[in-house]
Every structure is written in structure tokens, then in C-alpha cells.
Design an enzyme around this catalytic site. Structure first.
Site, mmCIF file in Angstrom:
data_model
loop_
_atom_site.group_PDB
_atom_site.id
_atom_site.type_symbol
_atom_site.label_atom_id
_atom_site.label_comp_id
_atom_site.label_asym_id
_atom_site.label_seq_id
_atom_site.Cartn_x
_atom_site.Cartn_y
_atom_site.Cartn_z
ATOM 1 N N PHE A 190 -33.558 -0.597 29.271
ATOM 2 C CA PHE A 190 -33.843 -0.012 30.586
ATOM 3 C C PHE A 190 -34.894 -0.879 31.262
ATOM 4 C CE2 PHE A 190 -35.046 3.939 33.159
ATOM 5 C CZ PHE A 190 -33.803 4.064 33.771
ATOM 6 N N ILE A 247 -32.403 -5.035 34.343
ATOM 7 C CA ILE A 247 -30.955 -4.856 34.495
ATOM 8 C C ILE A 247 -30.559 -3.395 34.326
ATOM 9 C CG2 ILE A 247 -28.716 -5.406 33.474
ATOM 10 C CD1 ILE A 247 -29.878 -8.167 32.771
ATOM 11 N N LYS A 291 -25.484 -11.828 26.068
ATOM 12 C CA LYS A 291 -24.667 -12.956 25.628
ATOM 13 C C LYS A 291 -24.580 -13.064 24.104
ATOM 14 C CE LYS A 291 -27.562 -15.276 28.290
ATOM 15 N NZ LYS A 291 -27.927 -14.425 29.437
ATOM 16 N N GLU A 302 -18.723 -8.925 31.451
ATOM 17 C CA GLU A 302 -18.625 -9.797 32.620
ATOM 18 C C GLU A 302 -19.974 -10.377 33.014
ATOM 19 O OE1 GLU A 302 -15.585 -10.771 34.364
ATOM 20 O OE2 GLU A 302 -17.212 -12.192 34.536
ATOM 21 N N VAL A 311 -22.304 -14.173 31.917
ATOM 22 C CA VAL A 311 -22.327 -15.519 32.505
ATOM 23 C C VAL A 311 -22.185 -15.388 34.022
ATOM 24 C CG1 VAL A 311 -21.172 -17.766 32.612
ATOM 25 C CG2 VAL A 311 -21.310 -16.549 30.434
ATOM 26 N N GLY A 362 -40.474 -13.811 38.632
ATOM 27 C CA GLY A 362 -39.767 -12.944 37.678
ATOM 28 C C GLY A 362 -38.456 -13.512 37.176
ATOM 29 N N ASP A 406 -30.462 -21.031 27.037
ATOM 30 C CA ASP A 406 -29.711 -20.066 27.852
ATOM 31 C C ASP A 406 -28.402 -20.690 28.338
ATOM 32 O OD1 ASP A 406 -29.550 -17.518 29.585
ATOM 33 O OD2 ASP A 406 -29.335 -19.122 31.056
ATOM 34 N N LYS A 463 -24.451 -19.665 27.165
ATOM 35 C CA LYS A 463 -23.408 -19.366 28.156
ATOM 36 C C LYS A 463 -22.175 -20.248 27.923
ATOM 37 C CE LYS A 463 -26.384 -17.446 31.733
ATOM 38 N NZ LYS A 463 -27.368 -17.759 32.781
ATOM 39 N N GLY A 514 -28.497 -11.525 44.107
ATOM 40 C CA GLY A 514 -29.571 -10.559 44.332
ATOM 41 C C GLY A 514 -29.823 -9.744 43.076
#
Lengths: 344, 344
Positions: free
Chosen positions: A13, A16, A129, A153, A156, A210, A224, A228, A325
């Protein structure tokens, strides 16, 4: 239109997970009117702000306020919860949104979370991921046996459709190679360095807004990007592939002088991700490349990302996500959720 | 895997129809092995090379050879056929591939072909923009009543997934605006003019390589771009829209001098397509625009096309199709066919 109601649980939480909770709320009437979908959030679990399960539904606004003011969710729970796995077992949710932090080397604990949820008969949608790279083939098998869905989904390029594109829109097609800029943080660092920032200042800037973590290693050392690349190969080329198998070079050796010299020559450094089939095997790289203005990668600015696919029947097909965004990653999870429940 | 066999009929056997016949053949084993799909071509109709129906299946290689050597298909038919509608009625096919020439002002005769086939209980896959722009809402209604599918992925940007993207991958999202370069012929003409060709020479070049028609008006006056804009609005914004409603300006007034002057200033002319919602209405344009190097449209070369979508929840999402090959449009039809028959 078939009507359906779903208990959803949120494991993770942070940015995202909270953005997803807000987006679900914002889209509640279109979910109901266009898809016959209603939902209640019956569980929320965090690493540092407690966990709550309430089969009658948790008031999401209260949960958001508690976490964002540094308080614990425990007070919202009908009973004490002992661990994240205990949370999954006892939640009796229909759909798990797994958004715990990524572990680039093992995929844990996300992998255990997803496995447990699927085995308990839940659908799982994740932006993690690690679970894909270290568990895709196993998790897909469990999902098939349980007649549930495992969707990812948002792993990546945030919410831009990549995995669903190949799954739904591009049947009977072979992916031969791909190339792209998939890590926003390094791309923004390199863009800032072109404007005169030192590497350290540029890193600090991405932390301040951030985008980058306190330890920027995952981004600047290419982990990272590599994970991916591994996720794309694992799923779209149907071949298990780990980030360790990706030849990986980060951007630490790109100095401000190199970036300025490149700019004078009309070129730019980009952290380029690429993979291609070589007979039966697959070769994959993440490395800084000097690209010229004629390359589509040259024009990928700031936090924009791009991937260009080469297939046997289409010309090169590229997907570009410009200025994502805060709701972008959350939207990928929402799209997965809708597709999972309307195509049972 | 559910196995299924389908009689397919091809109305239109020009470049696209023939390429589709070849692609179906090339992909026959993956269709069978991965999707359980087998098919036979039981009808082929052309405007100038006759028509054939054979319920036992037509030898496609023979049909290709006949048409490509200027002969008639009539000799392959089990019985005489009087018209294209007679062809549809008597073929008793399961799926119609409608690839007759586009009529920008009425959508006919494609519209009648698609309507007749859907009413006869066939699925329809088409690359014909006219049927979409002049009939989408009616045809969708008939398809729903008959429990059949009407698909048209190849009408805009060849086989690149655009319509299926919004249908399958982007649920509960509102499209606010889009912008792109959607006509390859004018883009190639403008690119050639930058290298010194006069307008007339550039047009002649696109005709020689088979991209432009003998009468280049549909391309250079912006009709092809306008009908694509109208198709995108009609389907993706769910609002009937005709090419006549698009404010349309072609490229005839762009002189070689203007192109060279722009090049000196680091700019390029592009025939830009755009549309956006303005309250309850939609405004749409096709017009030459001077774009600078910072625009993603600047870098769209030759026959490449691009569309950038602006939505309420994703950042800008762009699809780029680079150097489409001859099988690209055919692939869009194949993908529609597979998706129609595996999701009955």
C-alpha cells in the site's frame, strides 16, 4: 452484461497500491455501468503500517488517511494478522493486487505471495517484476490448474499495454528482437546531465522528485532495466530468463564531460535495453549507447519510455509512453483486473 | 484446445487479398498447432478476374497464378456467379474477408458486402475503411443480433493493433484526443521533396513503387488521411463521423521551395491528422504542419506511420509502425480472423 462482485485485497500500500485504491474509486461508476463490476476492498497489508482484513469491506479513505499520516491499519482489522501469507490465507479475497517491493535477485517475497494466492483460488494482478522473472512459468501452470489468472501488465512500461498486446492482439506472430529505453530514472539522469548537472546532482534530483530510491543502485547499475528485459524475454519469447543472464552495464562510467561531448556531436547517451534470438538461444543486453538523432531512441526525453519490437510479419512496431503520470502504473493493474473478471 | 474448421471467402483479390491468401498458407501450421484452427478457401471474387465458389475448397496457388497472369477465376467455380452479393449468398462461407477498393464518399459496395455477409451469419474481417466510416454502428448492431463479429484492424496503420488495443487492452479509459501521421504516400512524397524531388516527381515515384494509385488525389488531397481520422473517431470515441466532417487540407500547396526553406530552419512539413473532444463535440483536422525536431512526428520517415493517443489515465501513448512490409495489412486481417474464431 453479466454482473459480478469481487472482494479485492491489496498487498502493498505504497505509492502504487494507494494510487490503485484511488483509481478504483474514481472508476467505480464506469466499472459498474460499462462492465457490471462492483468490488469491495476487504484486505490491505503493508510492511510498516500494519494489516487489516474486514470481510464487510474496509473504508478505503480511512485506510489512506491512516497510512499517509504514519498510523497503522491494524485498528481497521476484524482480527489480528500474523504475516503476509497469513493475510492472504485468511482474507478469502477473490483478487490479490500484489505490489510489494521488487527483489531483483530472488523475486521474494512477491513470488510466495502470488503462488499462495493462486493456490488459494484467487486471481492475481501485480506490478512486481520479480514474481514474473522468477516464477512466470510455474505461476502460469498453477493459475491454469486453478482456472485463475495471473496478470502483470504494469511490470514493464507502467500501464502501457505490452504483455496484453502480444497475448490478445498479435496472435501467430514470432517476436525476433526488441530494443528500447525502459528505465525512466537513468533516462532522466542522463537528460539532466545534458543540461549541466553532475551525475551526483542528477541522481539527487531524481530522488527528490520521488522517482529514484534512496539507494539508486537498482537504477544506475542497470538492474531495473535488466529485470524488465528478462520479464519481456520470459513472457513474450516464452523462455525463462533471469536478470543475471542479461549482459548488464550501468551508467556510472558516463561522465558529465562525455555527455557534453556527445551533445556537441549531435548525439546522446541512452541506457539501451535489447534482446534478440540467435538460433535457439537469446542474447540480451543493457548498456549505455551513443545514439544519433536519426534513431527513435534519441528523442526519448525524461521519464518517457519506448520499446520497439521486431517480428516476423509486422514491420517494426513501437510503443511509446510519454510522461507517465502517477496513475499510469495503477491503470495497468486496473486494466488487468477488468480483463480478468470479464473473461472468466 | 478447441478445434475448429472454417470456410473462408475472399472478396477482393488484389494486393491485400492475395497477400492474405499467402499469409494464411504460410501460417497454416501455427494456426493448427497453437489455435486448433484449420480453414479452406471456398470462394474468391474479383472485379475483373472473375469469381469462383467451390465448397470442396479452391486451390489457392492455382487461383494466385490465374489472377497474376491476367486470367479469370471462373474456370475454378462449381457454378456461375452473377454478382458480388450473389457470391456472398451462395458461398455459404463462415468468414468473409472483404477487401474491395475503398470508396471515400459512400463506403459502397463494401458496406453492402459486409451487411449481407453478417446478415447471412458470417463473421467479417475487412481492410476497407469505407465500411467502418459509413456503417460501423449499424454493422455492429447486426453483428450483435446475429452473434457474429465485424472486425477491421487493418483499416488504419495496416496491421498495427489500434482498434483491438482499445477494445481489449484499455478498458474503462476515455480517449480525449489523438494526433498522428497516417497517410504513407504523402509522407513519402514530402520526404522525397526534401531530397530535391519536385512534387510531380515525388508523386510519380510513389506511383512507380506501387504505393500511390494512378489518380493520387485520394492521398495528396488528404481523403485517405481524413477517412482514417473518421474511422478512429467513429470507433474509439464511439461517435459517428464522416471524412466530410474532417477539416481537410492536402499537400498540393506545399512547394519544393517551402520544403527546402523548412529544412534549412530545421523543420519539416508533415500531413498531420488530429482530433480532440471539445465538450460534447469532436473537432478533427487533416492539414500540412511545420513540425520541429522536438516533435515525435518530425522523425516519421518515408512510409512509417504513427499515432499518439491522449487519454484520461495514461500518459500519452503512441504506436509507431516503421517500414511496414507487404504482409502487414494481411497480418491485421489474419489477427482479426484468429481472434474472431477463438473467442466465439
Amino acid at each position: 452484461m453479466r454482473k459480478s462482485h469481487h472482494s479485492v485485497i491489496l498487498l502493498g500500500f505504497g505509492n502504487i497500491g494507494r494510487e490503485l485504491a484511488r483509481l478504483l474509486d474514481r472508476k467505480a461508476s464506469i466499472l459498474k455501468d460499462s462492465y457490471g463490476i462492483t468490488y469491495s476492498v476487504t484486505g490491505i497489508a503493508t510492511a510498516r503500517h500494519g494489516m487489516a482484513i474486514d470481510p464487510e469491506g474496509i473504508d478505503v479513505q480511512t485506510a489512506l488517511t491512516l497510512v499517509e499520516t504514519g498510523k497503522s491499519l491494524d485498528e481497521l482489522s476484524r482480527f489480528p494478522i500474523h504475516s503476509s501469507l497469513d493475510f492472504i490465507h485468511r482474507s478469502r479475497g477473490d483478487v490479490l493486487f500484489e505490489n510489494s517491493p521488487v527483489n531483483h535477485l530472488t523475486g521474494q517475497p512477491a513470488l510466495d505471495h502470488v503462488r499462495t494466492a493462486l493456490e488459494s483460488g484467487m486471481h492475481v494482478c501485480t506490478a512486481n517484476k520479480g514474481a514474473v522473472v522468477y516464477g512466470y512459468h510455474e505461476l502460469r501452470r498453477i493459475a491454469n490448474v486453478k482456472n485463475r489468472k495471473f496478470r502483470f501488465e504494469s511490470t514493464v512500461m507502467d500501464g502501457a499495454p505490452i504483455f496484453s498486446l502480444f497475448r490478445e492482439n498479435l496472435p501467430a506472430l514470432q517476436l525476433d528482437a526488441f530494443k528500447g529505453v525502459l528505465n525512466s530514472t537513468t533516462n532522466l539522469i542522463l537528460t539532466r546531465m545534458e543540461s549541466g548537472d553532475s551525475f551526483e546532482d542528477a541522481v539527487r534530483f531524481t530522488q527528490e522528485i520521488g522517482l529514484a530510491e534512496t539507494d539508486p543502485a537498482a537504477d544506475v547499475d542497470g538492474w531495473d532495466a535488466a529485470i524488465k528485459v528478462a520479464a519481456l524475454i520470459t513472457v513474450l519469447m516464452d523462455t525463462p530468463f533471469t536478470p543475471q543472464q542479461v549482459q548488464r552495464k550501468g551508467i556510472r562510467k558516463i561522465s558529465q564531460e562525455m555527455v557534453c561531448k556527445a551533445k556537441e556531436d549531435g548525439k546522446r547517451y541512452k541506457l539501451v535495453c535489447s534482446a534478440k534470438r540467435l538460433g535457439e538461444s537469446i542474447s540480451a543486453q543493457v548498456a549505455p549507447e551513443l545514439v544519433s538523432a536519426s534513431s527513435v531512441l534519441y528523442h526519448v526525453e525524461g521519464s518517457t519510455s519506448i520499446v520497439e519490437f521486431e517480428t516476423d510479419v509486422l514491420g517494426k512496431l513501437s510503443i511509446v509512453e510519454t510522461d507517465p503520470g502517477p496513475s499510469t502504473t495503477a491503470y495497468g493493474l486496473l486494466a488487468d483486473f477488468i480483463n480478468v473478471v470479464i473473461h472468466p
